[in-house]
Design an enzyme around this catalytic site. Sequence first.
Site, PDB file in Angstrom:
ATOM      1  N   ARG A 295      11.064  -2.824  10.366  1.00  0.00           N
ATOM      2  CA  ARG A 295      10.120  -2.122  11.276  1.00  0.00           C
ATOM      3  C   ARG A 295       9.976  -2.429  12.626  1.00  0.00           C
ATOM      4  O   ARG A 295       9.907  -3.782  12.725  1.00  0.00           O
ATOM      5  CB  ARG A 295       9.048  -1.511  10.599  1.00  0.00           C
ATOM      6  CG  ARG A 295       8.344  -0.052  10.905  1.00  0.00           C
ATOM      7  CD  ARG A 295       7.368   0.240   9.920  1.00  0.00           C
ATOM      8  NE  ARG A 295       6.026  -0.619  10.129  1.00  0.00           N
ATOM      9  CZ  ARG A 295       4.852  -0.436   9.355  1.00  0.00           C
ATOM     10  NH1 ARG A 295       4.999   0.382   8.139  1.00  0.00           N
ATOM     11  NH2 ARG A 295       3.764  -0.866   9.651  1.00  0.00           N
TER      12      ARG A 295
ATOM     13  N   LYS B 106       0.728  -1.235   0.099  1.00  0.00           N
ATOM     14  CA  LYS B 106       0.000   0.004   0.183  1.00  0.00           C
ATOM     15  C   LYS B 106       0.954   1.187  -0.057  1.00  0.00           C
ATOM     16  O   LYS B 106       0.517   2.368  -0.693  1.00  0.00           O
ATOM     17  CB  LYS B 106      -0.828   0.018   1.125  1.00  0.00           C
ATOM     18  CG  LYS B 106      -2.082  -1.059   1.145  1.00  0.00           C
ATOM     19  CD  LYS B 106      -2.832  -1.256   2.482  1.00  0.00           C
ATOM     20  CE  LYS B 106      -2.122  -1.396   3.919  1.00  0.00           C
ATOM     21  NZ  LYS B 106      -1.564  -2.639   4.141  1.00  0.00           N
TER      22      LYS B 106
ATOM     23  N   ARG C  40      12.412  -5.956   5.930  1.00  0.00           N
ATOM     24  CA  ARG C  40      12.241  -4.602   6.213  1.00  0.00           C
ATOM     25  C   ARG C  40      12.905  -4.135   7.498  1.00  0.00           C
ATOM     26  O   ARG C  40      13.626  -3.181   7.668  1.00  0.00           O
ATOM     27  CB  ARG C  40      10.765  -3.980   6.000  1.00  0.00           C
ATOM     28  CG  ARG C  40      10.630  -2.553   6.036  1.00  0.00           C
ATOM     29  CD  ARG C  40       9.276  -1.810   5.808  1.00  0.00           C
ATOM     30  NE  ARG C  40       8.264  -2.420   6.739  1.00  0.00           N
ATOM     31  CZ  ARG C  40       6.968  -2.244   6.454  1.00  0.00           C
ATOM     32  NH1 ARG C  40       6.598  -1.543   5.723  1.00  0.00           N
ATOM     33  NH2 ARG C  40       5.823  -2.631   7.455  1.00  0.00           N
TER      34      ARG C  40
ATOM     35  N   ARG D 228      -0.689  -9.131  12.942  1.00  0.00           N
ATOM     36  CA  ARG D 228      -1.250  -8.138  12.114  1.00  0.00           C
ATOM     37  C   ARG D 228      -1.874  -9.013  11.080  1.00  0.00           C
ATOM     38  O   ARG D 228      -3.094  -8.281  10.542  1.00  0.00           O
ATOM     39  CB  ARG D 228      -0.138  -7.272  11.391  1.00  0.00           C
ATOM     40  CG  ARG D 228       0.374  -6.275  12.732  1.00  0.00           C
ATOM     41  CD  ARG D 228       1.858  -5.703  12.144  1.00  0.00           C
ATOM     42  NE  ARG D 228       1.991  -5.188  10.799  1.00  0.00           N
ATOM     43  CZ  ARG D 228       3.089  -4.864  10.086  1.00  0.00           C
ATOM     44  NH1 ARG D 228       4.379  -5.483  10.744  1.00  0.00           N
ATOM     45  NH2 ARG D 228       3.035  -4.416   9.000  1.00  0.00           N
TER      46      ARG D 228
ATOM     47  N   ARG E  44      -9.988   0.547   7.916  1.00  0.00           N
ATOM     48  CA  ARG E  44      -9.608  -1.005   8.308  1.00  0.00           C
ATOM     49  C   ARG E  44     -10.525  -1.566   9.103  1.00  0.00           C
ATOM     50  O   ARG E  44     -10.357  -2.837   9.342  1.00  0.00           O
ATOM     51  CB  ARG E  44      -8.307  -0.818   9.246  1.00  0.00           C
ATOM     52  CG  ARG E  44      -7.032  -1.393   8.797  1.00  0.00           C
ATOM     53  CD  ARG E  44      -6.035  -0.900   9.560  1.00  0.00           C
ATOM     54  NE  ARG E  44      -4.868  -1.474   9.634  1.00  0.00           N
ATOM     55  CZ  ARG E  44      -3.833  -1.179   9.030  1.00  0.00           C
ATOM     56  NH1 ARG E  44      -3.661   0.140   8.350  1.00  0.00           N
ATOM     57  NH2 ARG E  44      -2.723  -1.810   9.045  1.00  0.00           N
TER      58      ARG E  44
HETATM   59  P1  AP5 Z   1       4.664  -1.514   1.983  1.00  0.00           P
HETATM   60  O1  AP5 Z   1       4.489  -0.727   0.726  1.00  0.00           O
HETATM   61  O2  AP5 Z   1       5.024  -0.823   2.893  1.00  0.00           O
HETATM   62  O3  AP5 Z   1       3.447  -2.208   2.117  1.00  0.00           O
HETATM   63  P2  AP5 Z   1       2.147  -1.868   2.918  1.00  0.00           P
HETATM   64  O4  AP5 Z   1       1.013  -2.484   2.507  1.00  0.00           O
HETATM   65  O5  AP5 Z   1       1.940  -0.440   3.045  1.00  0.00           O
HETATM   66  O6  AP5 Z   1       2.498  -2.674   4.512  1.00  0.00           O
HETATM   67  P3  AP5 Z   1       2.742  -1.966   5.728  1.00  0.00           P
HETATM   68  O7  AP5 Z   1       3.528  -3.133   6.675  1.00  0.00           O
HETATM   69  O8  AP5 Z   1       3.363  -0.733   6.067  1.00  0.00           O
HETATM   70  O9  AP5 Z   1       1.045  -1.996   6.312  1.00  0.00           O
HETATM   71  P4  AP5 Z   1       0.568  -2.197   7.551  1.00  0.00           P
HETATM   72  O10 AP5 Z   1      -1.116  -2.064   6.962  1.00  0.00           O
HETATM   73  O11 AP5 Z   1       0.613  -3.295   8.556  1.00  0.00           O
HETATM   74  O12 AP5 Z   1       0.938  -0.990   8.452  1.00  0.00           O
HETATM   75  P5  AP5 Z   1       0.497   0.340   8.634  1.00  0.00           P
HETATM   76  O13 AP5 Z   1       1.562   1.273   8.940  1.00  0.00           O
HETATM   77  O14 AP5 Z   1      -0.732   0.755   7.968  1.00  0.00           O
HETATM   78  O15 AP5 Z   1       5.766  -2.673   1.351  1.00  0.00           O
HETATM   79  C1  AP5 Z   1       6.174  -3.585   2.737  1.00  0.00           C
HETATM   80  C2  AP5 Z   1       7.680  -4.075   2.016  1.00  0.00           C
HETATM   81  O16 AP5 Z   1       7.468  -4.782   0.832  1.00  0.00           O
HETATM   82  C3  AP5 Z   1       8.600  -2.843   1.889  1.00  0.00           C
HETATM   83  O17 AP5 Z   1       9.846  -3.300   2.190  1.00  0.00           O
HETATM   84  C4  AP5 Z   1       8.494  -2.661   0.469  1.00  0.00           C
HETATM   85  O18 AP5 Z   1       9.666  -2.200  -0.270  1.00  0.00           O
HETATM   86  C5  AP5 Z   1       8.181  -3.987  -0.066  1.00  0.00           C
HETATM   87  N1  AP5 Z   1       7.442  -4.210  -1.423  1.00  0.00           N
HETATM   88  C6  AP5 Z   1       6.317  -3.452  -1.628  1.00  0.00           C
HETATM   89  N2  AP5 Z   1       5.758  -4.001  -2.907  1.00  0.00           N
HETATM   90  C7  AP5 Z   1       6.723  -4.922  -3.601  1.00  0.00           C
HETATM   91  C8  AP5 Z   1       6.655  -5.465  -4.566  1.00  0.00           C
HETATM   92  N3  AP5 Z   1       5.643  -5.489  -5.515  1.00  0.00           N
HETATM   93  N4  AP5 Z   1       7.447  -6.559  -4.605  1.00  0.00           N
HETATM   94  C9  AP5 Z   1       8.640  -6.791  -3.728  1.00  0.00           C
HETATM   95  N5  AP5 Z   1       8.649  -6.082  -2.585  1.00  0.00           N
HETATM   96  C10 AP5 Z   1       7.739  -5.035  -2.227  1.00  0.00           C
HETATM   97  O19 AP5 Z   1      -0.193   0.148  10.264  1.00  0.00           O
HETATM   98  C11 AP5 Z   1       0.659  -0.191  11.445  1.00  0.00           C
HETATM   99  C12 AP5 Z   1      -0.112  -0.342  12.414  1.00  0.00           C
HETATM  100  O20 AP5 Z   1      -0.839   1.105  12.842  1.00  0.00           O
HETATM  101  C13 AP5 Z   1      -1.306  -1.267  12.592  1.00  0.00           C
HETATM  102  O21 AP5 Z   1      -0.647  -2.602  12.958  1.00  0.00           O
HETATM  103  C14 AP5 Z   1      -2.326  -0.611  13.529  1.00  0.00           C
HETATM  104  O22 AP5 Z   1      -1.687  -0.817  14.818  1.00  0.00           O
HETATM  105  C15 AP5 Z   1      -1.912   0.799  13.365  1.00  0.00           C
HETATM  106  N6  AP5 Z   1      -2.901   1.360  12.133  1.00  0.00           N
HETATM  107  C16 AP5 Z   1      -2.825   1.806  11.082  1.00  0.00           C
HETATM  108  N7  AP5 Z   1      -4.046   2.365  10.485  1.00  0.00           N
HETATM  109  C17 AP5 Z   1      -4.707   2.032  11.412  1.00  0.00           C
HETATM  110  C18 AP5 Z   1      -6.247   1.982  11.200  1.00  0.00           C
HETATM  111  N8  AP5 Z   1      -7.011   2.545  10.146  1.00  0.00           N
HETATM  112  N9  AP5 Z   1      -7.180   1.664  12.348  1.00  0.00           N
HETATM  113  C19 AP5 Z   1      -6.554   1.189  13.441  1.00  0.00           C
HETATM  114  N10 AP5 Z   1      -5.177   0.846  13.628  1.00  0.00           N
HETATM  115  C20 AP5 Z   1      -4.400   1.424  12.473  1.00  0.00           C
END
Ligand code: AP5
Length: 210
Positions: free
Chosen positions: A153, A37, A151, A164, A112
Amino acid sequence: MNPCIPLLLLLPAAAAVLAPPAGKVVVVLLGPPGGGKGTQAEFITKKYGLPPISTGELLRAEVEQATPLGRRIQGVMAKGELVSDEIVNALVEQRISQPDAARGFILDGYPRTVEQARFLDTLLPRKGFPRPVVIVLKAPVEAIVSRLASRGRADDKPEVVRERIAVYERQTAPLIEYYTGAGRHDIDGLGTPEEVFARIDRVLAPKAGR
Ligand code: AP5
């Protein structure tokens, strides 16, 4: 007088109220953790100039600045659970009201839960935005796990990633059904980031008049 005339006179005003606001685009990126994303939000920003709004980033900024809110949510995020709808909805409302979001924006990781999606359904028209274009990035668990393992994080530890993914299946995957029908586009999230973006771009270009 023809009884239809008053009704006809009212029609342009009614149409103006019902028509979606012209020229604005709201993109919702839905998909599992590690589904790409954030990566795809960057590509969309580069081509379409819409600001990316990642609720994960907004929440991590609160934690890093050790605000009172940051201290409350730190433990929740560290466990891979979801922060409350009330907190996240308020952050999103505040963020989309900023001037850089006036033409539209990309929501990465929001909504979400079904509650968040219902809130968004009322928020967008209230702020003068059209219904969102919903992009669902599909990626199998094996791909997610190996992407996140490299990654590093704080919440990318294997046991947190498992949580997750479980939270996604339980609370976020039902949103895919919520958005069934117009406005939802399922995209294969495998391949290079450029290949995935090309699939998304085919959906967005006509909607953004490109
Ligand atoms: P990336 O592009 O970062 O993927 P992503 O889908 O954004 O993954 P995240 O891990 O950031 O998503 P998430 O939903 O768990 O985290 P968020 O920050 O929203 O890619 C991931 C990796 O893959 C990178 O290293 C990238 O380079 C690589 N990659 C990408 N595309 C690729 C491809 N095509 N081929 C190969 N490699 C690739 O949420 C974190 C926390 O915040 C949640 O757990 C929760 O506690 C809280 N939170 C966030 N939003 C909410 C909400 N709306 N409601 C409640 N809690 C929330």
